[in-house]
Design a protein around this motif. Sequence first.
Motif, PDB file in Angstrom:
ATOM      1  N   ILE B   3       0.862  -1.191   0.000  1.00 41.46           N
ATOM      2  CA  ILE B   3       0.000   0.000   0.000  1.00 41.46           C
ATOM      3  C   ILE B   3       0.891   1.230   0.000  1.00 41.46           C
ATOM      4  CG2 ILE B   3      -1.827   1.270   1.197  1.00 41.46           C
ATOM      5  CD1 ILE B   3      -2.542  -1.370   2.620  1.00 41.46           C
ATOM      6  N   THR B   5       0.991   5.524  -0.202  1.00 46.08           N
ATOM      7  CA  THR B   5       0.112   6.671   0.086  1.00 46.08           C
ATOM      8  C   THR B   5       0.684   7.963  -0.485  1.00 46.08           C
ATOM      9  OG1 THR B   5      -0.512   5.598   2.134  1.00 46.08           O
ATOM     10  CG2 THR B   5      -1.056   7.929   1.951  1.00 46.08           C
ATOM     11  N   LYS B  12      -4.593   6.414  -1.491  1.00 44.97           N
ATOM     12  CA  LYS B  12      -3.788   5.180  -1.442  1.00 44.97           C
ATOM     13  C   LYS B  12      -3.837   4.401  -2.757  1.00 44.97           C
ATOM     14  CE  LYS B  12      -4.071   4.496   3.518  1.00 44.97           C
ATOM     15  NZ  LYS B  12      -4.379   5.909   3.768  1.00 44.97           N
ATOM     16  N   TYR B  14      -2.824   0.496  -4.147  1.00 43.04           N
ATOM     17  CA  TYR B  14      -2.413  -0.880  -3.836  1.00 43.04           C
ATOM     18  C   TYR B  14      -1.656  -1.393  -5.045  1.00 43.04           C
ATOM     19  CZ  TYR B  14      -5.745  -0.516  -0.013  1.00 43.04           C
ATOM     20  OH  TYR B  14      -6.410  -0.097   1.115  1.00 43.04           O
ATOM     21  N   TYR B  27      -6.443   1.786  -7.475  1.00 40.02           N
ATOM     22  CA  TYR B  27      -6.828   2.978  -6.710  1.00 40.02           C
ATOM     23  C   TYR B  27      -8.326   2.898  -6.450  1.00 40.02           C
ATOM     24  CZ  TYR B  27      -8.238   7.807  -5.822  1.00 40.02           C
ATOM     25  OH  TYR B  27      -8.812   8.936  -5.285  1.00 40.02           O
TER      26      TYR B  27
END
Lengths: 418, 421
Positions: B3, B5, B12, B14, B27
Amino acid sequence: MEYKKITEDNYTLHLINTDRFKSMSIVVFLTKKFNKDDIPYGNLLCKNMVYTSKKYNTKNKMAIIGEELYGASVSASFGISGKTESYVFSLDFLNPKYTDSSYLESSIDFLCEILFNPNVKDNAFESSYFNITKKDAISSVLSLKDKPNLYARVEYSALMYKGTETAYSSIPNLKDLESITEKDLYKEYTKLFNGDYKIDIAVYGELDSRVQDIIKRKFKNVKSNNEKLTMYINHKYKDEVQEKVDSLPFNQSKLYIGYRLKGLDYHELNHVLRVYNTILGTMNDSILFNVVREEHSLCYSIGSYYSKYNPSLTIYAGINKINYEKSVELIKECVESMKDKKVLERLFDSAKKTINTYLNNYYDDLTAQINQYYQREFDTVEDVETIREKINKVTIDEVIKLNDKISLSTIYLLKGDN
Amino acid sequence: MKIKTFKKVDEKVYTEKLDNGLEVYLYKTDKTKNFYITISVKYGARITKYKVGNRVVDVIPGSAHFLEHKVMALSENKAISKRINDLGSLANAWTSYYGTNYNIFGSINLIENLKLLLDIFYNTNINEKSVNEEKGIIGEEIDMYKDQIDSLMYSKLFDNLFNKSYSKNTVVGEREDIANITAKSLNEIYNDYYVPNNTFIIVTGNFDIDEVMNTIKDYMKNIKVKPKELPKRIKERDKEIVNVPYEEIKKDMENTRVKYAIKMKKNIFGIKDDNILKDYLGLILSNNFSATSELFERYKDNDIVIGMSYGVNIIDDYLIININALTNDGNRFIDNIKEDIKKLKLNEEEFERKKKKYLKSYILDFDNIEDVEYLLSLSLMIDNKIDYNEYDKLIALNYKEASRIMKLINFDNVSIIRTIK
């Protein structure tokens, strides 16, 4: 999202409270019945108002204040919609939570400075900036022939909608534009907030409890005309098909074909026509895309759109001039095939689902949401979920029946002569 | 799955690199009802020649874009096309110098749309008949761009600035180029570049992250595509001096358009990160040449321009700065800009004000799922990575460094293109 409409004597406030975006918008709409004599003033007045103001009396000062407000910007436009004309002033700025507490009021002050404190002296717009913007406006009119898409669309509309408001674009006649003086323009400005126009203010974003009061304070001196306006045009089309070919030195030719729509009821105009148009020219696998582009390789771009307020359907394509006749014939065949139940059955459900996707997009489109509330002031505008429900109930037979009310009106070609 | 940020906005992403080398970026946002799925390959029009193993391939200009048309050939793949339509989704594709992107925008059944997009990407059938048929459509697209004067002038400007660079060719190529493209030439490129370790998938919208990731993994397991040795791009070494310093395009237009460009080696600035260099130059140029600059105001007051803008491009080892003008007097603009471009100015107050605009733009990038996808895919195509620390880098931009960079700009190596009646 929460919507609240507040009708004051001197304006109508639309508060749209949502955290969907990290920005905020305040849009001021000024609307009145269309008058072709207003066209020359429209864009020139917009340009002058956003170019400088009394307080920010140079272009650079105007730019600096926008930058200080984290790139806040005010845009202005003049447009014609159905039987109405409107000025739209739009302030876009960051959600104040990303900046500081004074930011909201400072941003609204910026908009109000542009609206209420123009750069005028002795009842005339300041000469040097007036002359600059006028020159720009003249240059923009003269350069229309350098923009083939716009040129073709303007000429097509003038022909297709002759005798109605839709035949006019916001691009003025050169002679009329040239004759405007600083005083004339100021006189036109004085009408904006003095009872000639209906005033709507839309505030969109994560709304602060102060917004309503700030607007009330800042707009206390404006006067609105609350006479009921309509956008619909009753167009008496000629029965014969008109054809026109212009030419300009470009590589690609622009083809526009207009179909008149007669006697559509509310459901046909707002729901059935949308399905019809999607199948014919907007979905991935539309009939026009498949036949003219994919099967015959005649164009790169092709599609269709419709006008609700001056009921009509338009097909456009970028073609090679040598394929003009062939393209027109194929497009006519495509429209004809809209009567064929088998053709429609193949695309019908997909078209409705495509419309559903477009409708979902409404929730991601700040402008569409603001415009919906604004247009409700003049027209019955259903909310997105009602439109979705009614679109989903449209039948193939209704789409086929629409063909009885559609007929060819105009063929326009801007021939690329290179 | 990692993850990552984005600072300040707390957005965030992934991400996971699969065993076959394919990268996935997800997203998720609950602010939309739609989704946007894209699969991109890091192959675009800047690759004009490459080597894989002992094989050297000369690429015909326009090939990357032509290949995009043939991979996204929905009219030839009726079954997939029908399913996309049945789901009410919208499929599209685009090509740039850096990469090619295939996308589906929709709101019903993300998983099936995802599988359909993967089917489009991995089940191409490029044959001679369909390639020849496509030439008519692409020919019209080429004509369309040639009618757009800015697009035409940019293509000629970059042709004039360089001697051998990829940017001498437009992304779509010329009609004469595409006439030479064959099914064989396209298949060769497809097989060399459309491999998982040169590809990434981005999904943005409202969805279940695990479900999407597992679907991609299962799909990859089933089709068993393996990573391959990636071709090495053969870069033509360009001369520093511009190829053509001045050209006039005869065009019967109302106003004159001028593009005044300077070319310099980017390493003179000593900044490794191209994005930071572009940020600094953007700030400097905005202060001097944008519609909000003092120079613009002076030019307007003196009727030197009608409109003015600027651009910054990094093309391999070179930096290009261009000032564009719409004017009634091309000669007068050229005479003035020649001198004024050497008088760049920026004070600390101006610098901080301009920086605020960058911060606003960064914050607003996450308002729309298509913008988020574009931001991610552009970073992956150009930089081969996503910069999650962009906010810190923007904050770290400082006036001292901007002043240093401003002093290093070299104004001598000029190429001008203008229209003439």
